[in-house]
Design a protein around this motif. Structure first.
Motif, PDB file in Angstrom:
ATOM      1  N   THR A  74       0.833  -1.204   0.000  1.00 54.52           N
ATOM      2  CA  THR A  74       0.000   0.000   0.000  1.00 54.52           C
ATOM      3  C   THR A  74       0.866   1.251   0.000  1.00 54.52           C
ATOM      4  OG1 THR A  74      -1.817  -1.115   1.135  1.00 54.52           O
ATOM      5  CG2 THR A  74      -1.757   1.284   1.278  1.00 54.52           C
ATOM      6  N   MET A  75       1.915   1.263   0.812  1.00 51.99           N
ATOM      7  CA  MET A  75       2.817   2.415   0.848  1.00 51.99           C
ATOM      8  C   MET A  75       3.563   2.556  -0.478  1.00 51.99           C
ATOM      9  SD  MET A  75       4.321   2.249   4.742  1.00 51.99           S
ATOM     10  CE  MET A  75       5.180   3.813   4.559  1.00 51.99           C
ATOM     11  N   CYS A  76       3.955   1.435  -1.046  1.00 47.56           N
ATOM     12  CA  CYS A  76       4.651   1.474  -2.340  1.00 47.56           C
ATOM     13  C   CYS A  76       3.738   2.020  -3.428  1.00 47.56           C
ATOM     14  CB  CYS A  76       5.128   0.080  -2.725  1.00 47.56           C
ATOM     15  SG  CYS A  76       6.503  -0.538  -1.744  1.00 47.56           S
ATOM     16  N   GLU A  77       2.472   1.628  -3.397  1.00 45.12           N
ATOM     17  CA  GLU A  77       1.532   2.079  -4.426  1.00 45.12           C
ATOM     18  C   GLU A  77       1.412   3.597  -4.435  1.00 45.12           C
ATOM     19  OE1 GLU A  77      -1.673  -1.525  -4.976  1.00 45.12           O
ATOM     20  OE2 GLU A  77      -1.679  -0.410  -3.091  1.00 45.12           O
ATOM     21  N   ARG A  78       1.482   4.221  -3.270  1.00 44.23           N
ATOM     22  CA  ARG A  78       1.378   5.680  -3.210  1.00 44.23           C
ATOM     23  C   ARG A  78       2.554   6.342  -3.912  1.00 44.23           C
ATOM     24  NH1 ARG A  78       0.492   8.513   2.498  1.00 44.23           N
ATOM     25  NH2 ARG A  78       2.484   7.495   2.925  1.00 44.23           N
ATOM     26  N   TYR A 125       3.983   5.368 -12.339  1.00 41.52           N
ATOM     27  CA  TYR A 125       4.075   3.959 -12.706  1.00 41.52           C
ATOM     28  C   TYR A 125       2.711   3.301 -12.951  1.00 41.52           C
ATOM     29  CZ  TYR A 125       9.068   3.670 -11.478  1.00 41.52           C
ATOM     30  OH  TYR A 125      10.437   3.821 -11.435  1.00 41.52           O
ATOM     31  N   GLU A 126       1.637   3.929 -12.524  1.00 43.78           N
ATOM     32  CA  GLU A 126       0.283   3.393 -12.667  1.00 43.78           C
ATOM     33  C   GLU A 126       0.175   1.972 -12.081  1.00 43.78           C
ATOM     34  OE1 GLU A 126      -1.030   3.780 -16.718  1.00 43.78           O
ATOM     35  OE2 GLU A 126      -0.780   5.961 -16.715  1.00 43.78           O
ATOM     36  N   VAL A 141       1.998  -6.399  -7.108  1.00 42.87           N
ATOM     37  CA  VAL A 141       1.650  -5.144  -7.780  1.00 42.87           C
ATOM     38  C   VAL A 141       2.384  -5.085  -9.112  1.00 42.87           C
ATOM     39  CG1 VAL A 141       1.853  -2.623  -7.718  1.00 42.87           C
ATOM     40  CG2 VAL A 141       1.178  -3.865  -5.655  1.00 42.87           C
ATOM     41  N   ARG A 142       1.613  -4.958 -10.184  1.00 41.64           N
ATOM     42  CA  ARG A 142       2.202  -4.765 -11.502  1.00 41.64           C
ATOM     43  C   ARG A 142       2.103  -3.291 -11.865  1.00 41.64           C
ATOM     44  NH1 ARG A 142       4.189  -7.181 -15.769  1.00 41.64           N
ATOM     45  NH2 ARG A 142       4.015  -9.233 -14.814  1.00 41.64           N
ATOM     46  N   LEU A 143       3.093  -2.801 -12.623  1.00 39.77           N
ATOM     47  CA  LEU A 143       3.187  -1.391 -12.985  1.00 39.77           C
ATOM     48  C   LEU A 143       2.820  -1.240 -14.458  1.00 39.77           C
ATOM     49  CD1 LEU A 143       6.551  -0.762 -11.114  1.00 39.77           C
ATOM     50  CD2 LEU A 143       4.211  -0.727 -10.221  1.00 39.77           C
ATOM     51  N   ARG A 144       1.677  -0.628 -14.715  1.00 41.01           N
ATOM     52  CA  ARG A 144       1.147  -0.558 -16.071  1.00 41.01           C
ATOM     53  C   ARG A 144       1.890   0.424 -16.964  1.00 41.01           C
ATOM     54  NH1 ARG A 144      -1.283  -5.308 -16.352  1.00 41.01           N
ATOM     55  NH2 ARG A 144      -3.202  -5.485 -15.140  1.00 41.01           N
ATOM     56  N   VAL A 169       9.310  -4.051 -14.033  1.00 41.34           N
ATOM     57  CA  VAL A 169       9.430  -4.499 -12.642  1.00 41.34           C
ATOM     58  C   VAL A 169       8.049  -4.745 -12.047  1.00 41.34           C
ATOM     59  CG1 VAL A 169      10.229  -3.873 -10.324  1.00 41.34           C
ATOM     60  CG2 VAL A 169      11.594  -3.242 -12.323  1.00 41.34           C
ATOM     61  N   VAL A 170       7.943  -5.783 -11.242  1.00 40.56           N
ATOM     62  CA  VAL A 170       6.751  -6.001 -10.420  1.00 40.56           C
ATOM     63  C   VAL A 170       7.206  -6.057  -8.965  1.00 40.56           C
ATOM     64  CG1 VAL A 170       5.501  -7.258 -12.209  1.00 40.56           C
ATOM     65  CG2 VAL A 170       6.884  -8.513 -10.550  1.00 40.56           C
ATOM     66  N   LEU A 171       6.315  -5.716  -8.067  1.00 40.89           N
ATOM     67  CA  LEU A 171       6.582  -5.835  -6.635  1.00 40.89           C
ATOM     68  C   LEU A 171       5.771  -7.009  -6.112  1.00 40.89           C
ATOM     69  CD1 LEU A 171       6.488  -2.108  -5.461  1.00 40.89           C
ATOM     70  CD2 LEU A 171       8.381  -3.411  -6.414  1.00 40.89           C
ATOM     71  N   THR A 172       6.436  -7.896  -5.399  1.00 42.17           N
ATOM     72  CA  THR A 172       5.748  -9.111  -4.973  1.00 42.17           C
ATOM     73  C   THR A 172       6.318  -9.634  -3.670  1.00 42.17           C
ATOM     74  OG1 THR A 172       5.101 -11.332  -5.712  1.00 42.17           O
ATOM     75  CG2 THR A 172       7.319 -10.605  -6.280  1.00 42.17           C
ATOM     76  N   ASP A 173       5.521 -10.407  -2.986  1.00 43.73           N
ATOM     77  CA  ASP A 173       5.953 -11.114  -1.776  1.00 43.73           C
ATOM     78  C   ASP A 173       6.439 -12.493  -2.210  1.00 43.73           C
ATOM     79  OD1 ASP A 173       6.281 -12.539   0.545  1.00 43.73           O
ATOM     80  OD2 ASP A 173       4.314 -12.043   1.386  1.00 43.73           O
ATOM     81  N   PRO A 174       7.749 -12.746  -2.147  1.00 45.68           N
ATOM     82  CA  PRO A 174       8.276 -14.024  -2.635  1.00 45.68           C
ATOM     83  C   PRO A 174       7.858 -15.231  -1.795  1.00 45.68           C
ATOM     84  CG  PRO A 174       9.990 -12.804  -1.500  1.00 45.68           C
ATOM     85  CD  PRO A 174       8.800 -11.881  -1.594  1.00 45.68           C
ATOM     86  N   THR A 175       7.348 -14.996  -0.596  1.00 48.01           N
ATOM     87  CA  THR A 175       6.947 -16.115   0.274  1.00 48.01           C
ATOM     88  C   THR A 175       5.486 -16.480   0.096  1.00 48.01           C
ATOM     89  OG1 THR A 175       6.303 -14.699   2.145  1.00 48.01           O
ATOM     90  CG2 THR A 175       8.641 -15.319   1.968  1.00 48.01           C
ATOM     91  N   ALA A 176       4.756 -15.713  -0.729  1.00 45.42           N
ATOM     92  CA  ALA A 176       3.328 -15.985  -0.897  1.00 45.42           C
ATOM     93  C   ALA A 176       3.121 -17.298  -1.638  1.00 45.42           C
ATOM     94  CB  ALA A 176       2.668 -14.838  -1.663  1.00 45.42           C
ATOM     95  N   SER A 177       1.973 -17.897  -1.441  1.00 46.57           N
ATOM     96  CA  SER A 177       1.651 -19.160  -2.115  1.00 46.57           C
ATOM     97  C   SER A 177       1.542 -18.928  -3.609  1.00 46.57           C
ATOM     98  CB  SER A 177       0.328 -19.710  -1.590  1.00 46.57           C
ATOM     99  OG  SER A 177      -0.737 -18.838  -1.929  1.00 46.57           O
TER     100      SER A 177
END
Length: 249
Positions: free
Chosen positions: A162-166, A173-174, A183-186, A234-242
Motif C-alpha cells: 500500500t505504501m509502495c503504491e502511493r 508507474y500506474e 503489484v504490476r506497474l502498467r 518491474v513487479v513488486l511481490t511477496d516471494p513467500t506468498a503461495s
C-alpha cells in the motif's frame, strides 16, 4: 541523482494538469505572462493595470495563480520608498516547472541518474555501474524519507505494498494490485527511452525501486524484473506468498 530529488512529489501528472488549466483563462494567462517578464516583484495594482481589470478581479486571478503554485506572494515592494505600515503584497514567479505527459513520464529522473553515472565514472567503475548505484541511492533516500514521515513500524506485505503504491502512483508507474501480494506497474515512466536501451534503463529502474524498498525497510516485498510488453519491467511481490496468490487473475 542528487539529494534535490523530492520525496513523494506533490506535483504529479494530475497536479500539473490542474496548474496548466489555471492558465486556460485568457486574462489570467496574460497577467501571468506580464509578471514572468517583469523581472521583479509586481504589485496587485500593477497586475491589474497590465490587463485593464479592477484591483478586486486582479486579486482573484492572482490568488488562483498562487494556489496553482505558479506564483508566490509576499509583503514588501523592494523598489518603493519605505512607508509607514504594512508594505503592499507583491507577486513573482516560482521555480515550478510544469510538464504534462499522459501517461506520465519521468525523463528528468532518468537524466539525473545518467548524469551521475557519467560524473562518477572512473577507471574501475563504468558509467552504467555508477548510474545504477545512484539509482539505488535515490530510491533508498526516498524510502527513508517516507518511513520517517509515516513511521509505519514493522511492515507486512499488505501495508508495504500500500505504501509502495502511493509512491509508484506519484511517479507515474500506474500501479495495479494484481493479487493481494503482487503489484504490476502498467506504465513505464522512462518510455520510449527504455526501448532504446532496455538493459540499461530497466537496470536503473530496478535499482531505484529496490532501493526504495530497502529505505522503507519493506523486507516482505521484493522488486523483481518481469518485463511485459507495454508495461514497466518491474513487479513488486511477496516471494513467500503461495503460488495461487501470485497468479494473475
Amino acid at each position: 541523482m542528487t539529494s534535490e530529488e523530492p520525496a513523494l512529489s506533490p506535483h504529479g501528472a494530475v497536479d500539473a494538469i490542474d496548474s496548466v488549466s489555471v492558465l486556460a483563462e485568457e486574462s489570467r494567462r496574460r497577467m501571468f505572462t506580464f509578471i514572468r517578464r517583469a523581472g521583479r516583484p509586481v504589485t496587485r495594482d500593477e497586475a491589474a493595470a497590465s490587463i485593464g481589470v479592477s484591483r478586486k478581479l486582479a486579486a482573484f486571478h492572482l490568488d488562483k495563480l498562487v494556489t496553482a503554485g505558479l506564483l508566490r506572494a509576499r509583503y514588501g515592494d523592494p523598489g518603493a520608498p519605505r512607508r509607514v505600515g504594512r508594505q503592499p503584497k507583491v507577486y513573482e514567479p516560482t521555480d515550478l516547472q510544469i510538464a504534462v505527459s499522459i501517461p506520465q513520464r519521468r525523463h528528468e529522473l532518468l537524466a539525473g541518474l545518467l548524469l551521475e553515472g557519467v560524473l562518477g565514472q572512473t577507471d574501475g567503475h563504468t558509467a552504467a555501474a555508477a548510474a545504477t548505484g545512484a539509482a539505488a541511492d535515490a530510491g533508498r533516500r526516498l524510502g527513508e524519507q517516507e518511513r520517517e514521515r509515516s513511521r509505519p513500524g514493522r511492515l507486512g506485505t499488505e501495508r508495504a505494498l500500500t505504501m509502495c503504491e502511493r509512491m509508484l502512483d506519484a511517479y507515474g508507474y500506474e500501479p495495479v494490485r494484481e493479487t493481494p501480494t503482487r503489484v504490476r506497474l502498467r506504465n513505464c515512466p522512462f518510455h520510449p527511452l527504455a526501448g532504446q536501451a532496455a538493459e540499461l534503463v530497466c537496470g536503473l529502474n530496478h535499482a531505484f525501486l529496490d532501493g526504495y524498498l530497502h529505505g522503507l525497510d519493506a523486507t516482505a516485498v521484493q522488486a523483481v524484473l518481469a518485463p511485459s510488453p507495454g508495461e514497466c519491467c518491474v513487479v513488486l511481490t511477496d516471494p513467500t506468498a503461495s503460488p495461487q496468490s501470485r497468479t494473475r487473475d
